[in-house]
Write a protein that holds these residues in place. Sequence first.
Motif, PDB file in Angstrom:
ATOM      1  N   ILE A 147      12.168 -13.720  -8.623  1.00 38.92           N
ATOM      2  CA  ILE A 147      12.111 -12.524  -9.492  1.00 38.92           C
ATOM      3  C   ILE A 147      11.482 -11.234  -8.559  1.00 38.92           C
ATOM      4  O   ILE A 147      10.045 -11.951  -8.399  1.00 38.92           O
ATOM      5  CB  ILE A 147      11.677 -11.790 -10.564  1.00 38.92           C
ATOM      6  N   ASP A 148      11.317 -10.676  -7.346  1.00 44.24           N
ATOM      7  CA  ASP A 148      10.358  -9.602  -6.532  1.00 44.24           C
ATOM      8  C   ASP A 148       9.599  -8.995  -6.772  1.00 44.24           C
ATOM      9  O   ASP A 148       8.378  -9.988  -7.219  1.00 44.24           O
ATOM     10  CB  ASP A 148      11.060  -8.999  -5.123  1.00 44.24           C
ATOM     11  N   VAL A 149      10.514  -8.077  -8.119  1.00 42.84           N
ATOM     12  CA  VAL A 149       8.783  -7.262  -8.788  1.00 42.84           C
ATOM     13  C   VAL A 149       9.461  -7.375 -10.149  1.00 42.84           C
ATOM     14  O   VAL A 149      10.382  -7.137 -10.548  1.00 42.84           O
ATOM     15  CB  VAL A 149       8.738  -6.217  -7.890  1.00 42.84           C
ATOM     16  N   LEU A 150       7.868  -8.144 -11.309  1.00 42.91           N
ATOM     17  CA  LEU A 150       8.432  -7.571 -12.824  1.00 42.91           C
ATOM     18  C   LEU A 150       7.251  -6.601 -12.930  1.00 42.91           C
ATOM     19  O   LEU A 150       6.988  -5.822 -12.775  1.00 42.91           O
ATOM     20  CB  LEU A 150       8.302  -8.777 -13.279  1.00 42.91           C
ATOM     21  N   LYS A 171      15.068  -2.109  -2.267  1.00 41.33           N
ATOM     22  CA  LYS A 171      14.699  -2.976  -1.162  1.00 41.33           C
ATOM     23  C   LYS A 171      14.009  -4.316  -1.724  1.00 41.33           C
ATOM     24  O   LYS A 171      14.251  -4.914  -0.714  1.00 41.33           O
ATOM     25  CB  LYS A 171      13.411  -2.264  -0.490  1.00 41.33           C
ATOM     26  N   CYS A 172      14.439  -4.201  -2.792  1.00 40.97           N
ATOM     27  CA  CYS A 172      14.239  -5.866  -3.541  1.00 40.97           C
ATOM     28  C   CYS A 172      14.693  -6.240  -4.557  1.00 40.97           C
ATOM     29  O   CYS A 172      14.798  -5.848  -5.726  1.00 40.97           O
ATOM     30  CB  CYS A 172      12.306  -6.667  -3.511  1.00 40.97           C
ATOM     31  N   HIS A 173      14.535  -7.056  -5.529  1.00 38.04           N
ATOM     32  CA  HIS A 173      15.218  -7.843  -6.978  1.00 38.04           C
ATOM     33  C   HIS A 173      13.585  -7.162  -7.686  1.00 38.04           C
ATOM     34  O   HIS A 173      12.759  -7.358  -7.820  1.00 38.04           O
ATOM     35  CB  HIS A 173      15.554  -8.944  -7.261  1.00 38.04           C
ATOM     36  N   VAL A 174      14.019  -6.294  -8.371  1.00 36.71           N
ATOM     37  CA  VAL A 174      13.614  -5.560  -9.291  1.00 36.71           C
ATOM     38  C   VAL A 174      13.759  -5.834 -10.677  1.00 36.71           C
ATOM     39  O   VAL A 174      15.198  -5.667 -11.607  1.00 36.71           O
ATOM     40  CB  VAL A 174      12.946  -4.330  -9.677  1.00 36.71           C
ATOM     41  N   PHE A 175      12.980  -6.853 -11.864  1.00 34.26           N
ATOM     42  CA  PHE A 175      13.479  -7.067 -13.371  1.00 34.26           C
ATOM     43  C   PHE A 175      12.944  -6.120 -14.305  1.00 34.26           C
ATOM     44  O   PHE A 175      11.591  -5.800 -14.218  1.00 34.26           O
ATOM     45  CB  PHE A 175      13.141  -8.371 -13.568  1.00 34.26           C
ATOM     46  N   VAL A 176      13.431  -4.611 -14.804  1.00 37.24           N
ATOM     47  CA  VAL A 176      12.285  -3.842 -15.849  1.00 37.24           C
ATOM     48  C   VAL A 176      12.984  -4.645 -16.939  1.00 37.24           C
ATOM     49  O   VAL A 176      13.418  -5.073 -17.438  1.00 37.24           O
ATOM     50  CB  VAL A 176      13.021  -3.161 -16.326  1.00 37.24           C
TER      51      VAL A 176
END
Length: 336
Positions: A147-150, A171-176
Amino acid sequence: MRKLYFLLPGTDGKFACGGLWAELKTVKLAANICNVEVVTYRQREPDKPFLDDLLKNQNNENLDDVIFVISWGFDIAKLAPKLQKYNVVYHAHSAGYKFNLPPSIPIITVSRNTMGYWGQKAPHNLIYYLPNQISEAFTNLHFKRDIDVLVQARKSSEYLLTQLIPELQKKCHVFVVDSYIEDLPGLFNRAKIYLYDSAEYWALQNVSEGFGLQPMEALASGCQVFSSVNGGLSDYLDPGFNCYKIAGYGLEYDVQRILKVLESPVSLNLQPEVLTEYRTENIIKKLTIILLEINEFFDHKKDYAGNIPELTQIRLTKLLLERVYGKIKKKYLQKH
């Protein structure tokens, strides 16, 4: 040691939140030192005593030999007067609630930020600092991070959710995360960057961020953290050294910095000695000393009344007038 009654409105359902989990953690830690029990006062629960019943039952244990621990900020203004003839401790998380406490109630704060607030507002109360515990489960397991951004949706600012996250998703893999996560340590070990922006949320609540568990848990798990530094977060976050400040100037600048961190092999880390302060062993040691002092205080309080003048608005006005008069008198004497 006196027995501790931890007062909570309830322990499930609508009362489930970070503050409740933090208080229940404290209950478990205190159980290593003395007898403890959770008492509810809004919601009756079959396996726990209810406060009104406890106070009415004359055949119950001697309440002089117990300490009531109150913590739910919005209820303190009612609870403190209700328990005024008993031994009471306020376990302070957030700051900014519109109530005062008599010097007879010691205050245990979860952050230095909150301690400073009460140190000014209640200068004649006993005040202690006991940070929240960071479980040993939050550690860097050196997993491959997919995960790039959590980001957790709860407490996140409108800017974070409606502007920054949509731009990053291009631009990247974001997990909310927008629901309860059972394995939060595992999730933090999958993420490269964790975003936390709670200043707006707490401004709307009109109280402070009490501690801010998630950014420290993320740091302990090896995440790079972009966070606000409001309230209790300022205790341990050090932008440029162990974290990055979120919502810095503009959307484009935030995106630029986050993408740079994703591409960089250099990482900002929480120093081990900083984390040690929040681990179980140190918390139990501190709490033991605090409870010993508080028990001694309640022994003293039985025989002596407090006699230090309180900083009421009337007294502050009087002191201000005396100071002004003193300056005028000094100038007059200098001229003559």
